[in-house]
Enzyme design. Structure first.
Site, PDB file in Angstrom:
ATOM      1  N   GLY A  11       0.848  -1.189   0.000  1.00 57.45           N
ATOM      2  CA  GLY A  11       0.000   0.000   0.000  1.00 57.45           C
ATOM      3  C   GLY A  11       0.885   1.240   0.000  1.00 57.45           C
ATOM      4  N   ALA A  13       2.033   3.047   2.446  1.00 52.36           N
ATOM      5  CA  ALA A  13       3.117   3.049   3.424  1.00 52.36           C
ATOM      6  C   ALA A  13       4.254   2.138   2.969  1.00 52.36           C
ATOM      7  CB  ALA A  13       2.592   2.600   4.785  1.00 52.36           C
ATOM      8  N   GLY A  14       3.911   0.927   2.547  1.00 50.55           N
ATOM      9  CA  GLY A  14       4.938  -0.039   2.164  1.00 50.55           C
ATOM     10  C   GLY A  14       5.728   0.419   0.946  1.00 50.55           C
ATOM     11  N   SER A 249     -17.442   9.190   0.487  1.00 51.83           N
ATOM     12  CA  SER A 249     -16.391  10.006   1.092  1.00 51.83           C
ATOM     13  C   SER A 249     -16.890  11.258   1.800  1.00 51.83           C
ATOM     14  CB  SER A 249     -15.419  10.426  -0.001  1.00 51.83           C
ATOM     15  OG  SER A 249     -14.518  11.378   0.502  1.00 51.83           O
ATOM     16  N   ARG A 284     -15.498  12.905  12.411  1.00 52.10           N
ATOM     17  CA  ARG A 284     -16.297  11.712  12.132  1.00 52.10           C
ATOM     18  C   ARG A 284     -16.936  11.093  13.360  1.00 52.10           C
ATOM     19  NH1 ARG A 284     -12.076   9.278   7.671  1.00 52.10           N
ATOM     20  NH2 ARG A 284     -12.602  10.864   6.132  1.00 52.10           N
ATOM     21  N   ARG A 385      -9.219   9.996  13.979  1.00 52.98           N
ATOM     22  CA  ARG A 385      -8.443  10.525  12.852  1.00 52.98           C
ATOM     23  C   ARG A 385      -9.262  11.530  12.061  1.00 52.98           C
ATOM     24  NH1 ARG A 385      -8.375   9.310   7.361  1.00 52.98           N
ATOM     25  NH2 ARG A 385      -9.608   7.413   7.503  1.00 52.98           N
ATOM     26  N   LEU A 391      -3.978   9.010   4.421  1.00 55.69           N
ATOM     27  CA  LEU A 391      -3.102   8.842   3.261  1.00 55.69           C
ATOM     28  C   LEU A 391      -1.787   9.538   3.571  1.00 55.69           C
ATOM     29  CD1 LEU A 391      -5.595   9.443   0.308  1.00 55.69           C
ATOM     30  CD2 LEU A 391      -4.511   7.294   0.964  1.00 55.69           C
TER      31      LEU A 391
HETATM   32  C1  LIG Z   1     -13.148   3.407   1.640  1.00 58.02           C
HETATM   33  C2  LIG Z   1     -12.004   4.141   2.256  1.00 58.02           C
HETATM   34  C3  LIG Z   1     -11.748   5.462   1.894  1.00 58.02           C
HETATM   35  C4  LIG Z   1     -10.685   6.153   2.443  1.00 58.02           C
HETATM   36  N1  LIG Z   1     -10.460   7.458   2.072  1.00 58.02           N
HETATM   37  C5  LIG Z   1      -9.421   8.134   2.582  1.00 58.02           C
HETATM   38  C6  LIG Z   1      -9.145   9.465   2.180  1.00 58.02           C
HETATM   39  O1  LIG Z   1      -9.846  10.055   1.349  1.00 58.02           O
HETATM   40  N2  LIG Z   1      -8.087  10.101   2.715  1.00 58.02           N
HETATM   41  C7  LIG Z   1      -7.279   9.495   3.623  1.00 58.02           C
HETATM   42  O2  LIG Z   1      -6.320  10.129   4.058  1.00 58.02           O
HETATM   43  N3  LIG Z   1      -7.494   8.215   3.996  1.00 58.02           N
HETATM   44  C8  LIG Z   1      -8.545   7.523   3.509  1.00 58.02           C
HETATM   45  N4  LIG Z   1      -8.762   6.218   3.911  1.00 58.02           N
HETATM   46  C9  LIG Z   1      -7.783   5.541   4.762  1.00 58.02           C
HETATM   47  C10 LIG Z   1      -6.561   5.132   3.947  1.00 58.02           C
HETATM   48  O3  LIG Z   1      -6.968   4.667   2.693  1.00 58.02           O
HETATM   49  C11 LIG Z   1      -5.759   4.023   4.595  1.00 58.02           C
HETATM   50  O4  LIG Z   1      -5.585   4.275   5.944  1.00 58.02           O
HETATM   51  C12 LIG Z   1      -4.382   3.908   3.963  1.00 58.02           C
HETATM   52  O5  LIG Z   1      -4.496   3.818   2.574  1.00 58.02           O
HETATM   53  C13 LIG Z   1      -3.636   2.711   4.497  1.00 58.02           C
HETATM   54  O6  LIG Z   1      -2.461   2.509   3.751  1.00 58.02           O
HETATM   55  P1  LIG Z   1      -1.435   1.380   4.154  1.00 58.02           P
HETATM   56  O7  LIG Z   1      -0.302   1.468   3.203  1.00 58.02           O
HETATM   57  O8  LIG Z   1      -1.123   1.485   5.595  1.00 58.02           O
HETATM   58  O9  LIG Z   1      -2.222   0.012   3.978  1.00 58.02           O
HETATM   59  P2  LIG Z   1      -2.918  -0.707   2.699  1.00 58.02           P
HETATM   60  O10 LIG Z   1      -3.068   0.183   1.550  1.00 58.02           O
HETATM   61  O11 LIG Z   1      -4.122  -1.378   3.249  1.00 58.02           O
HETATM   62  O12 LIG Z   1      -1.867  -1.801   2.281  1.00 58.02           O
HETATM   63  C14 LIG Z   1      -1.658  -2.954   3.019  1.00 58.02           C
HETATM   64  C15 LIG Z   1      -0.764  -3.855   2.225  1.00 58.02           C
HETATM   65  O13 LIG Z   1      -0.328  -4.896   3.039  1.00 58.02           O
HETATM   66  C16 LIG Z   1      -0.457  -6.112   2.373  1.00 58.02           C
HETATM   67  N5  LIG Z   1      -0.648  -7.125   3.407  1.00 58.02           N
HETATM   68  C17 LIG Z   1      -1.529  -7.113   4.432  1.00 58.02           C
HETATM   69  N6  LIG Z   1      -1.349  -8.201   5.199  1.00 58.02           N
HETATM   70  C18 LIG Z   1      -0.338  -8.896   4.656  1.00 58.02           C
HETATM   71  C19 LIG Z   1       0.316 -10.109   4.985  1.00 58.02           C
HETATM   72  N7  LIG Z   1      -0.016 -10.823   6.061  1.00 58.02           N
HETATM   73  N8  LIG Z   1       1.303 -10.532   4.174  1.00 58.02           N
HETATM   74  C20 LIG Z   1       1.672  -9.830   3.068  1.00 58.02           C
HETATM   75  N9  LIG Z   1       1.102  -8.670   2.733  1.00 58.02           N
HETATM   76  C21 LIG Z   1       0.114  -8.218   3.513  1.00 58.02           C
HETATM   77  C22 LIG Z   1      -1.583  -5.945   1.414  1.00 58.02           C
HETATM   78  O14 LIG Z   1      -1.421  -6.801   0.334  1.00 58.02           O
HETATM   79  C23 LIG Z   1      -1.411  -4.495   1.015  1.00 58.02           C
HETATM   80  O15 LIG Z   1      -0.512  -4.421  -0.063  1.00 58.02           O
HETATM   81  C24 LIG Z   1      -9.852   5.526   3.382  1.00 58.02           C
HETATM   82  C25 LIG Z   1     -10.106   4.211   3.746  1.00 58.02           C
HETATM   83  C26 LIG Z   1     -11.184   3.533   3.227  1.00 58.02           C
HETATM   84  C27 LIG Z   1     -11.498   2.177   3.725  1.00 58.02           C
END
Ligand SMILES: Cc1cc2nc3c(=O)[nH]c(=O)nc-3n(C[C@H](O)[C@H](O)[C@H](O)COP(=O)(O)OP(=O)(O)OC[C@H]3O[C@@H](n4cnc5c(N)ncnc54)[C@H](O)[C@@H]3O)c2cc1C
Lengths: 577, 248
Positions: A11, A13-14, A249, A284, A385, A391
């Site tokens: 995602g 972060a990664g 949203s 929220r 939050r 994001l």
């Molecule tokens: C519908 C929705 C709308 C949103 N809108 C907004 C917005 O407008 N603005 C905002 O700031 N935030 C928003 N958010 C929140 C935001 O999208 C997330 O908090 C953020 O994208 C998380 O990013 P991340 O990189 O931490 O995780 P993710 O994008 O969830 O990535 C996780 C990654 O980890 C991998 N993974 C997980 N478990 C394992 C495992 N055991 N082994 C290997 N790989 C694994 C997955 O494959 C994935 O690639 C929204 C969230 C939702 C649900």
């Protein structure tokens, strides 16, 4: 051998952590359940915050900082939040240079819109698919590094556990290939978990179905504390649904959407009435509680159901298409009605976990060499939050975590390559044994049914409004599910692309985390941000201005608490009316 | 209201075994979609004959038609399973895996080639680094809108499935990456590598392999103007080849 970093998660972060590490000259392996482009970050719709101050509103980094701290009801440690908001403009510009198709002003600059809990326009956006566009941009950059041989990808692999050596240092991971079902161990000098949110613990949520939190649960069971688990954000505006609660949203309100229901036969704009200063754009937790109150306590939901209107019908349809097209499409596709013509029906849904894996401010967990970044960490959002801040925190935490890992590796006396193979073999064997035991499960319970019941328990008793009696009941229910877990029948003993067996493994981690969340909530006798108890309706700084740290034990979570650093902005009452 | 949802699913245990069909009858509920029906099956994995069977394997993630994971062939049409609403589908509903990609198991296929093609055409803006160099170039909103349309491509594979010029044996790069080339070539910074991208798509398997069947645009769930993009790119490659000829 080259010193290597493993990033778990593709995602925002990664991928950011991987790019920063590669830029520092260190080789990276990224593990992900799905191709990066399908990670949950792509669901983010509304936008990403940075005090660019390009709207003549005197916005500032200090204001962004204060809004975030107040929005989080003072539970976030303040210095890391300061770092986050300071870096935000530079991060947006980096995304801009990568070619993200942010909406533009007539001068071709990045346009900004309004979001909840703030008074200045601070949210950059790409239509209503901002997360998708940011994720794709990082995916493209990572592909460039892959083509250059600096990054390798392991797609369709699931992280199972950290490999921890005799000195207590993380030296790599074990992971499972979800096609061949083989389990392997991998060496690395530093590992970062960027595994996202945990919506599946609530059964149905706004999250993707791959957001199980299983990786966080796995390291929790290996001794890493799980922090502030009780703080779960319910997003006020999601479409009710049988399989998923699809988000509409906050940007829809930022662009002028209004929430209402009927009272005495007339439209009643209750948020505007109750919170005149912020109106529909209160944070929220507050909006969700208001909708809950109107529907559940006052019985004023539309058609007598748990739903109210989110209304955009007074806006120009072309304006809506350009700024919110992505979510209008979702509503049309799944509900069959056009939000430009008919108000949308919405209700609060589990959405975001403010809590997560405990780390220090460099994003390292108490296990040296093991880091966490993104939604799976607990760092930036306190008790609630603000929209469009995650994001940002996902990208930012990856951005600083990469260089932090590189620095840590340089200081290591011994590399993972010098660690005895026995350490890796042992951890691998432990995992293989767990999975072999799952393959043998031939009882009567269905794992997906247990999961459904877990979700129902969480949403009913550990939801927007919490009572101690119900929380106790929920914990007993979860323990009951843990008993039934032992009698699962896996229905599929295939050794190739078996979906059930990994799910059963994830399910246990979800159950463990569900207990940490529920008991954390039971302990915290106050109301703060998203955690609301009518029996204790006030925030109680004297007793509860502290971070929850849950430690896994055989007999359930053990809790410790830690002071919050409020050195930059003294706690004050949180008011939006 | 029907009592059951009748499904016919093309199954395959692994890449080396032969496919077979299995039928299911799932109790009807309103507002279901193909993914939620598959989820019901795994809660009670019994086929239409009442025999216990292995739950169906398929990919899915976001359930809002933005991740592209759950793409399959439903009643003969390629589309996402999450947005295939049961109430709108004639029954029996047939589910098949995408036909142009290797089957992993049941409805799960290996679409790695899609990402390889994006790599091949260098679908990225070649920035020097993620450090803070200030804002990027200004972009007129009008330009941004069409580039944004193209950048919504979720790499689901629908356009590949529909394209008569792409199959497991052909080297055709496919519709989606060509549209990406156009977008990156028009981004102010991306344009700095324009010639290189054009060279890459002018060889074997490149743009000239497009037979102009125009199926891709019909199949694209995001209605990305693929055919217009390819036509425009085609003109640009012609100009580029003339320039190349003069330079040589
Ligand atoms: C519908 C929705 C709308 C949103 N809108 C907004 C917005 O407008 N603005 C905002 O700031 N935030 C928003 N958010 C929140 C935001 O999208 C997330 O908090 C953020 O994208 C998380 O990013 P991340 O990189 O931490 O995780 P993710 O994008 O969830 O990535 C996780 C990654 O980890 C991998 N993974 C997980 N478990 C394992 C495992 N055991 N082994 C290997 N790989 C694994 C997955 O494959 C994935 O690639 C929204 C969230 C939702 C649900």
């Amino acid at each position: 051998m080259a010193r290597k970093v493993i990033v778990v998660g593709g995602g925002l972060a990664g991928l950011m952590a991987a790019i920063k590490t590669a830029e520092a000259g260190v080789d990276v392996d990224i593990f992900s359940l799905v191709p990066f482009k399908r990670s949950h970050s792509l669901c983010a719709q509304g936008g990403i915050n940075a005090a660019l101050n390009t709207k003549g509103e005197n916005d500032s980094i200090q204001q962004h900082f204060e809004d975030t701290i107040v929005g989080g009801d003072f539970l976030a440690n303040q210095p890391p939040v300061k770092g986050l908001v300071e870096a935000a403009p530079g991060l947006i510009y980096a995304f801009d240079r990568m070619g993200v198709m942010f909406n533009r002003t007539p001068e071709g600059l990045i346009d900004l819109r309004l979001f909840g809990g703030v008074k200045n326009r601070r949210t950059a956006f790409a239509g209503a698919t901002t997360g998708q566009q940011l994720l794709y941009a990082l995916d493209e950059q990572v592909r460039k590094w892959i083509a250059a041989g600096k990054i390798r990808e392991f797609i369709g692999w699931e992280f199972l556990s950290a490999v921890i050596d005799d000195e207590g240092i993380c030296r790599g991971i074990t992971a499972q290939d979800l096609n061949s079902m083989e389990i392997h161990s991998f060496r690395a000098d530093a590992v970062v978990l960027a595994t996202g949110g945990e919506g599946m613990i609530y059964g149905k949520s706004t999250n993707s179905v791959i957001c199980t939190g299983s990786a966080a649960g796995a390291v929790y069971r290996q001794g890493v504390p799980y922090a502030n688990g009780e703080f779960v954000q319910f997003h006020p505006t999601a479409m009710p649904g049988d399989d998923k609660l699809r988000l509409m949203s906050e940007a829809s309100r930022g662009e002028g959407g209004r929430i209402w229901t009927y009272k005495d036969g007339k439209p009643w704009y209750f948020l505007e009435e109750w919170y005149p200063a912020y109106g529909n754009l209160v944070p929220r937790d507050i909006a969700s509680r208001a909708i809950y109150k109107v529907c559940v306590e006052m019985g004023l939901g539309i058609d007598g159901k748990n739903q109210v209107y989110l209304d955009l019908t007074h806006k120009d349809p072309e304006f809506l298409e350009v700024r919110l097209g992505g979510i209008l499409e979702i509503y049309r596709n799944f509900y069959g009605e056009d939000p430009a013509k008919v108000p949308m029906k919405i209700f609060p849904a589990p959405h975001y976990f403010m809590g997560g894996i405990y780390t220090d401010w460099n994003h390292m967990t108490p296990i040296p060499g093991l880091y966490a970044a993104g939604e799976c960490d607990y760092m930036y959002h306190g008790a609630n939050r603000l929209g469009a801040n995650s994001l940002l925190s996902a990208a930012y935490s990856g951005y600083i975590c990469g260089p932090n890992m590189v620095k840590y590796i340089k200081g290591l006396k011994k590399s993972a390559d010098d660690v005895s193979g026995r350490v890796f073999d042992q951890e691998k064997k432990r995992q293989v044994d767990i999975f072999e035991a799952i393959y043998r499960m031939d009882g009567t319970e269905n794992p997906y049914t247990i999961h459904e019941e877990l979700g129902e328990t969480m949403i009913t008793h550990v939801g927007v409004v919490r009572y101690n009696d119900n929380l106790k009941m929920a914990d007993e229910k979860i323990q009951g599910l843990m008993e039934r877990y032992k009698r699962i029948n896996i229905n599929d003993t295939g050794r190739w692309a078996n979906d059930v067996v990994p799910f059963v493994n994830q399910l246990w981690n979800m159950l463990e985390l569900a207990r940490a969340i529920t008991l954390g909530a039971l302990n915290r006798n106050e109301s703060r941000g998203s955690h609301y108890k009518p029996e204790y309706p006030e925030r109680d700084d004297d007793n509860w201005l502290k971070t929850t740290k849950a430690y896994w034990t055989d007999s359930g979570p053990r809790f410790e608490y830690e002071e919050v650093d409020t050195s930059l902005l003294p706690p004050r009452a949180r008011k939006y009316d | 209201m029907p009592e059951f949802i009748h499904l016919k699913i093309k199954r395959q245990n692994n890449p080396n075994e032969a496919p077979y069909w299995e039928e299911f009858k799932v109790p009807y509920k309103p507002n279901m979609n193909v993914v939620s029906v598959l989820m019901e099956i795994r809660k009670n994995p019994v086929n239409a004959q009442g025999k216990k069977t292995a739950p169906v394997t398929w990919d899915c993630s976001c359930l809002e038609e933005v991740c592209g994971a759950c793409t399959m062939i439903i009643n003969g049409n390629v589309r996402q399973a999450c947005s295939a609403l049961i109430d709108k589908l004639p029954q029996p509903i047939t589910l098949q895996p995408l036909s142009k990609f290797p089957v992993v198991r049941d409805l799960k296929v290996d679409r790695n080639v899609l990402f390889e093609h994006l790599k091949k055409v260098k679908a990225w803006v070649n920035i020097d680094g993620t450090f803070d160099l200030g804002p990027g170039p200004r972009v007129p909103e009008k330009e941004r809108r069409w580039m944004y349309e193209i950048s919504r491509c979720m790499t689901c594979g629908c356009c590949y499935e529909a394209c008569p010029n792409f199959n497991a044996k052909s080297s055709f790069i496919g519709p989606a990456p060509l549209a990406q080339v156009l977008r990156f070539n028009h981004h102010p910074t991306g344009a700095m590598d324009k010639e290189e991208r054009l060279n890459l798509i002018m060889g074997d398997g490149g743009i000239t392999d497009c037979g102009n069947a125009q199926n891709c645009i019909e199949a694209c769930p995001k209605r990305i103007p693929l055919t217009t993009a390819i036509a425009k790119l085609n003109r640009e490659t012609i100009v580029h080849s003339i320039r190349r000829w003069f330079a040589s």
